[in-house]
Design a protein around this motif. Sequence first.
Motif, short mmCIF file in Angstrom:
data_model
loop_
_atom_site.label_atom_id
_atom_site.label_comp_id
_atom_site.label_asym_id
_atom_site.label_seq_id
_atom_site.Cartn_x
_atom_site.Cartn_y
_atom_site.Cartn_z
N HIS A 61 -118.86 141.83 -52.28
CA HIS A 61 -119.70 141.20 -51.26
C HIS A 61 -121.16 141.30 -51.67
CE1 HIS A 61 -120.11 139.87 -46.89
NE2 HIS A 61 -121.34 139.88 -47.38
N HIS A 138 -124.15 132.31 -37.83
CA HIS A 138 -124.82 133.29 -38.67
C HIS A 138 -125.61 132.70 -39.86
CE1 HIS A 138 -125.80 137.04 -40.49
NE2 HIS A 138 -124.84 137.06 -41.38
N LYS A 186 -115.96 130.63 -47.65
CA LYS A 186 -116.52 131.67 -46.79
C LYS A 186 -116.91 131.05 -45.45
CE LYS A 186 -118.79 135.42 -45.44
NZ LYS A 186 -120.06 135.83 -46.01
N HIS A 227 -116.87 136.43 -42.30
CA HIS A 227 -117.82 137.42 -41.79
C HIS A 227 -117.37 137.80 -40.38
CE1 HIS A 227 -121.89 138.72 -40.33
NE2 HIS A 227 -121.51 138.07 -39.24
N HIS A 247 -117.05 143.16 -43.68
CA HIS A 247 -117.72 144.11 -42.77
C HIS A 247 -116.74 144.93 -41.92
CE1 HIS A 247 -121.04 141.70 -44.08
NE2 HIS A 247 -120.74 140.68 -43.31
N ASP A 319 -123.43 143.77 -49.69
CA ASP A 319 -124.16 142.82 -48.85
C ASP A 319 -125.67 143.04 -48.86
OD1 ASP A 319 -124.22 140.61 -47.20
OD2 ASP A 319 -123.90 141.74 -45.34
ZN ZN Z 1 -121.68 138.83 -43.23
#
Ligand code: ZN
Length: 409
Positions: A61, A138, A186, A227, A247, A319
Amino acid sequence: MQTLFANALIVDATRSEPQLGNVLVENGLIKDLDAKQSPAEGRHIVDLRGRTLMPGLIDCHVHVVASLMNLAANAQLPDPIALLRSLPIMRGMLERGFTTVRDVGGAPFALAEAIEQGLAEGPRLITCGKALSKTGGHTDFRARNDTHDPYRWEGKVGALGRIADGVDEIRRAARQELRQGARFIKIMANGGVGSPTDPIAWLGYSVDEITAAVQEARDAQTYVSAHVYTAQAIKRAIQCGVHSLEHCNIIDEEAANMAASAGAVAVPTLVIYEALAQDGERLGLSPASIEKIGDVRNSGLGSLEILRRAGVSMAYGTDLLGEAHERQNEEFAIRARVLPPRDIFASATTVAAKLLGMERQVGCIAENYFADILVVEGNPLEDITLLSRPDQTLQLVMKAGRIYHNYLE
Ligand code: ZN
Ligand code: ZN
């Protein structure tokens, strides 16, 4: 050109014990683990004298074009600047021992090609193009009062994502990314810290929309990465067939059990929340984002325990954004507070390789695998935290047979 690592202590997640060997590398591949130590023409011999030889690390990530912590500002960087700013980020990853990374939003496929062609130095890049998000989701970085068209960022190098609303737009966006070289799709399926108008608990996409993305990915023989933070978002994603759960900070037991039975992979990224909490304000994170950090940071270590108890595979992720990229190896030390060293080691090697669909090419020291090799002082299966201090412990980095970093000679 051959390289022979003589007297190596081979450590990887497939061996129960370290194995002494002489590892021969030829044409970018591992050719032999028990080669004769004889000198030969064109052969470079590196005597490791019993030091540990292990596979290159894999981070599942990353965002290599995220050179600023403020993602709205990053999306507005002129393309040449955004691209040039990604070069030291990628070089830094390689210096820290990461020889393959999965970019989960931002990096164009052409950047992966540039690395393969030797135009830029960095880890092997597995890209998805732009992440898909709904309006107000997001990757919609507009401030609340900004009513400009959010599609204007779509083609920008520095944008991590693009807006796609409704089943038809999602199908088209996924098909465009796949056509342009995406290795997976994604989606943003929950609120996020870095975006201003979506509280963490908001769900990112409807069931129909996620299902459409999963169908498009499966039709292209790949999978969707989402996500997600909350148990509700995780459950919806799993029910729709999402395979890679990013996450997972606010997961519960029920969601973790669902992930385990679906064979989904979790990619926790705890280090970014430490970085955002400690340095976010100084590095330009917006006040709206700073307010949201606590929601996900406090449950981080607990989420690892819930995932482990349920038996969910976990891959290594970080991330990181902007200047925080230098903390990429800190995730090893954070996970070591709750997880056993062998599991953490596997998360950054064999488990990650499988998530990438590259389990026959990277992630362990075996014949005909890419010669992605690290030499480290000490045994990370006994003390995984030594991988969190690469400046002290990492002595050599080889990617596909080429040495990028060598403190041995
Ligand atoms: Zn994310
Ligand atoms: Zn991310």
